[in-house]
Motif scaffolding. Structure first.
Motif, PDB file in Angstrom:
ATOM      1  N   TYR A  49       0.848  -1.190   0.000  1.00 35.61           N
ATOM      2  CA  TYR A  49       0.000   0.000   0.000  1.00 35.61           C
ATOM      3  C   TYR A  49       0.878   1.233   0.000  1.00 35.61           C
ATOM      4  O   TYR A  49       1.823   1.322   0.776  1.00 35.61           O
ATOM      5  CB  TYR A  49      -0.889   0.028   1.251  1.00 35.61           C
ATOM      6  CG  TYR A  49      -1.820  -1.155   1.353  1.00 35.61           C
ATOM      7  CD1 TYR A  49      -3.064  -1.132   0.734  1.00 35.61           C
ATOM      8  CD2 TYR A  49      -1.440  -2.297   2.057  1.00 35.61           C
ATOM      9  CE1 TYR A  49      -3.922  -2.223   0.812  1.00 35.61           C
ATOM     10  CE2 TYR A  49      -2.295  -3.392   2.141  1.00 35.61           C
ATOM     11  CZ  TYR A  49      -3.534  -3.344   1.519  1.00 35.61           C
ATOM     12  OH  TYR A  49      -4.364  -4.433   1.597  1.00 35.61           O
ATOM     13  N   LYS A  50       0.533   2.183  -0.866  1.00 35.15           N
ATOM     14  CA  LYS A  50       1.228   3.476  -0.907  1.00 35.15           C
ATOM     15  C   LYS A  50       0.228   4.521  -0.442  1.00 35.15           C
ATOM     16  O   LYS A  50      -0.767   4.763  -1.119  1.00 35.15           O
ATOM     17  CB  LYS A  50       1.660   3.803  -2.340  1.00 35.15           C
ATOM     18  CG  LYS A  50       2.587   2.759  -2.946  1.00 35.15           C
ATOM     19  CD  LYS A  50       4.005   3.193  -2.805  1.00 35.15           C
ATOM     20  CE  LYS A  50       4.970   2.174  -3.398  1.00 35.15           C
ATOM     21  NZ  LYS A  50       6.294   2.268  -2.792  1.00 35.15           N
ATOM     22  N   LEU A  51       0.482   5.107   0.701  1.00 34.25           N
ATOM     23  CA  LEU A  51      -0.510   6.010   1.286  1.00 34.25           C
ATOM     24  C   LEU A  51      -0.001   7.443   1.283  1.00 34.25           C
ATOM     25  O   LEU A  51       1.148   7.704   1.653  1.00 34.25           O
ATOM     26  CB  LEU A  51      -0.806   5.561   2.717  1.00 34.25           C
ATOM     27  CG  LEU A  51      -1.342   4.122   2.791  1.00 34.25           C
ATOM     28  CD1 LEU A  51      -0.979   3.463   4.092  1.00 34.25           C
ATOM     29  CD2 LEU A  51      -2.835   4.106   2.565  1.00 34.25           C
ATOM     30  N   SER A  52      -0.857   8.349   0.847  1.00 39.97           N
ATOM     31  CA  SER A  52      -0.460   9.756   0.809  1.00 39.97           C
ATOM     32  C   SER A  52      -1.104  10.554   1.920  1.00 39.97           C
ATOM     33  O   SER A  52      -0.472  11.384   2.558  1.00 39.97           O
ATOM     34  CB  SER A  52      -0.856  10.379  -0.529  1.00 39.97           C
ATOM     35  OG  SER A  52       0.098  10.059  -1.489  1.00 39.97           O
ATOM     36  N   LEU A  53      -2.380  10.343   2.120  1.00 38.39           N
ATOM     37  CA  LEU A  53      -3.110  11.125   3.126  1.00 38.39           C
ATOM     38  C   LEU A  53      -3.729  10.247   4.208  1.00 38.39           C
ATOM     39  O   LEU A  53      -3.804  10.650   5.358  1.00 38.39           O
ATOM     40  CB  LEU A  53      -4.236  11.916   2.445  1.00 38.39           C
ATOM     41  CG  LEU A  53      -3.931  13.336   2.019  1.00 38.39           C
ATOM     42  CD1 LEU A  53      -5.107  13.910   1.231  1.00 38.39           C
ATOM     43  CD2 LEU A  53      -3.613  14.246   3.203  1.00 38.39           C
ATOM     44  N   VAL A  54      -4.208   9.091   3.802  1.00 40.42           N
ATOM     45  CA  VAL A  54      -4.824   8.195   4.786  1.00 40.42           C
ATOM     46  C   VAL A  54      -3.715   7.684   5.703  1.00 40.42           C
ATOM     47  O   VAL A  54      -2.719   7.133   5.234  1.00 40.42           O
ATOM     48  CB  VAL A  54      -5.518   7.009   4.062  1.00 40.42           C
ATOM     49  CG1 VAL A  54      -5.998   5.970   5.064  1.00 40.42           C
ATOM     50  CG2 VAL A  54      -6.668   7.510   3.195  1.00 40.42           C
ATOM     51  N   PRO A  55      -3.845   7.885   7.020  1.00 41.35           N
ATOM     52  CA  PRO A  55      -2.799   7.411   7.933  1.00 41.35           C
ATOM     53  C   PRO A  55      -2.554   5.908   7.774  1.00 41.35           C
ATOM     54  O   PRO A  55      -3.489   5.131   7.509  1.00 41.35           O
ATOM     55  CB  PRO A  55      -3.363   7.772   9.311  1.00 41.35           C
ATOM     56  CG  PRO A  55      -4.220   8.978   9.047  1.00 41.35           C
ATOM     57  CD  PRO A  55      -4.863   8.691   7.717  1.00 41.35           C
ATOM     58  N   SER A  56      -1.274   5.524   7.928  1.00 36.09           N
ATOM     59  CA  SER A  56      -0.876   4.153   7.597  1.00 36.09           C
ATOM     60  C   SER A  56      -1.551   3.086   8.471  1.00 36.09           C
ATOM     61  O   SER A  56      -1.553   1.910   8.110  1.00 36.09           O
ATOM     62  CB  SER A  56       0.646   4.018   7.705  1.00 36.09           C
ATOM     63  OG  SER A  56       1.272   4.911   6.808  1.00 36.09           O
ATOM     64  N   GLY A  57      -2.121   3.496   9.595  1.00 35.69           N
ATOM     65  CA  GLY A  57      -2.836   2.547  10.453  1.00 35.69           C
ATOM     66  C   GLY A  57      -4.050   1.937   9.775  1.00 35.69           C
ATOM     67  O   GLY A  57      -4.591   0.924  10.246  1.00 35.69           O
ATOM     68  N   ALA A  58      -4.480   2.520   8.657  1.00 36.48           N
ATOM     69  CA  ALA A  58      -5.658   2.005   7.950  1.00 36.48           C
ATOM     70  C   ALA A  58      -5.477   0.552   7.536  1.00 36.48           C
ATOM     71  O   ALA A  58      -6.438  -0.218   7.482  1.00 36.48           O
ATOM     72  CB  ALA A  58      -5.953   2.865   6.722  1.00 36.48           C
TER      73      ALA A  58
END
Ligand code: GDP
Ligand code: IMO
Ligand code: MG
Length: 454
Positions: A49-58
């Protein structure tokens, strides 16, 4: 309690992976600054997963909060949430009403300013996401905040005030033709709709109160810093910085909780075992230059260590998560880390990418600098002086490439001896314990010595 994750270098140290590593014990993961300029990677089994805005805890199903210190582009936020839903996650993201909103004209202005600066080789090499112009409007007290999107009348009034100014700036100052990005009616329609979705999905919160209540209820909080200390607007090498405070103090101002809360918890500095940089600015321990980003590349070329830089870049997959640009590569810079330790007060370190350096005959670190006839141990306060620093290198014997998954399972003593000498040196220099050692991108590919939540 709280655990704050902070990049100790120039971004891309592997913060997303460490948030994920320790995230099981967290109830809420909070971004406190930056926006969709961040690109945080979490590798869970075969899924990346590459996350930009959604915090990585998702990825672990944790509640995510975008604090007041963030700048939020609702379009990319909703796209990211929708894309994660398609992959089977259920992101529960709350956004501070006090966070500022990135509008399309911010992105256009980001591009224009970079273009203008490039005429004199002064461009920062931004991600083009409108980060700087949005923080400028915040500080200029003309920004539009998330809470404003839920109040259509007020939103319209604000747009009518600010958009004509932006249009004149683009057209009259920079001589650029403007389009829809500077049109009040279309911006109003689009952003009012984003406000409706935020309201429908109950996403807008008073983040400070929300987080304080969660703490009172006994929840564990994790702060997920984006970017890194050396691109902090105050503590980085200005002007080649981002426009926010990734340093630990930002976790307080950017969340609405007090410095006592943040300082009462743990602050884990994320260190890449070598250096990378996306964008311009000095890098005294740089191995090989990247055209367009390394200052002086046009005159000097890539330099004699280009092959080594290329090797590390390929082994480490060092290409920007957000922009795809090749990252500049250098040896670990210890004066930089001493500066970072002072500014952040790390209680522990997570050192990533130790596997990437495996197989080299020797591994160097910049131990100190030489500047104007003196040896110095931390970085100078001006970028001009930093650019003139010559590193004094310390050389370590290299370590072999081994079965890193097995090492992660067996623990610290299974790490090759020479790599342990490198880690011990770092821990001593910074007077900070190593909590985790990254030996691969996956969640399981980490040697864990200490869990800050325990
Ligand atoms: P962030 O912005 O700090 O979250 O870092 P990025 O996600 O931009 O870049 C880090 C990259 O390195 C990602 O592709 C990670 O999956 C990967 N990574 C993280 N830790 C390690 C490690 O210990 N070893 C290797 N080989 N890769 C790692
Ligand atoms: P994560 O969170 C690495 C860099 C850009 C540019 C400068 C300013 O993934 O570590 P901006 O768009 O923020 O105005 O660009 O900062 N930059 C990053 N470099 N990792 C990041 O985020 C970055 N976010 C911004 O390349 O040099
Ligand atoms: Mg990144």
């Amino acid at each position: 309690m709280t655990v704050t994750i902070v990049g100790s270098q120039l971004g891309d140290e592997g913060k997303g992976g460490v948030v994920d590593l320790y995230g099981d014990a967290a109830d809420v993961v909070v971004r406190y600054q930056g926006g969709d300029n961040a690109g945080h990677t979490v590798v869970e089994g075969d899924e990346e997963y590459k996350l930009s805005l959604v915090p990585s805890g998702a990825v672990r199903g944790k509640v995510g909060v975008l604090g007041n210190g963030c700048v939020v582009n609702p379009e990319t936020l909703f796209d990211e949430i929708d894309a994660l839903k398609e992959r089977g996650l259920e992101p529960d993201v709350r956004v501070a009403r006090r966070a500022h909103v990135i509008l399309p004209y911010h992105r256009v202005l980001d591009g224009i300013e970079e273009e203008v600066k490039s005429d004199s080789d002064k461009e920062v090499g931004t991600t083009g996401r409108g980060i700087g112009p949005t923080y400028e409007d915040k500080m200029g007290r003309r920004g539009i905040r998330v809470g404003d999107l839920l109040d259509p009348e007020g939103l319209r009034e604000q747009l009518e005030y600010v958009v004509p100014q932006k249009r004149r700036l683009a057209e009259d100052v920079f001589g650029v033709e403007t389009g829809e990005a500077f049109d009040v009616d279309s911006l109003y329609e689009q952003y009012r709709e984003y406000g409706e979705r935020l309201a429908e999905e109950d996403m807008a919160i008073d983040a400070g109160n929300f987080l304080a209540d969660r703490l009172d209820a006994g929840d564990e909080l994790m702060f997920e810093g984006a970017q890194g200390t050396l691109i902090d607007i105050d503590h980085g090498n200005y002007p080649y910085v981002t426009s926010s405070n990734p340093t630990a103090g930002g976790a307080a101002t950017g969340s609405g909780l007090s410095p006592r809360v943040v300082g009462g918890g743990e602050i884990v500095g994320i260190v890449k075992a070598y250096l990378t940089r996306v964008g311009s600015g000095p890098l005294p321990t740089e191995l090989g230059g990247v055209e367009g980003d390394t200052p002086g590349y046009d005159e000097q070329g890539a330099g004699e260590n280009e092959d080594l830089a290329e090797y590390i870049r390929e082994e480490g997959g060092e290409y920007g998560t957000v922009t795809g640009r090749p990252r500049r590569v250098g040896w670990l810079d210890v004066p930089m880390l001493r500066h970072s330790q002072r500014a952040n007060g790390f209680t522990g370190l997570a050192v990533n990418h130790v596997d990437v350096l495996a197989g080299l005959d020797e591994v160097k670190v910049g131990h100190s600098y030489h500047l104007d006839g003196e040896e110095i141990f931390t970085i100078p306060a001006t970028t001009e002086r930093w650019g003139r620093c010559e590193p004094n290198f310390k050389t370590f014997d290299g370590w072999d490439d081994v079965d890193w998954s097995a090492v992660a399972e067996e623990g610290y003593d299974a790490i090759p001896e020479n790599a342990r000498a490198y880690l011990d040196y770092l821990s001593d220099e910074l007077d900070t314990d190593v909590y985790a050692v990254g030996v691969g991108p996956g969640r399981e590919e980490t040697v864990v010595l200490n869990d800050p939540f325990e």
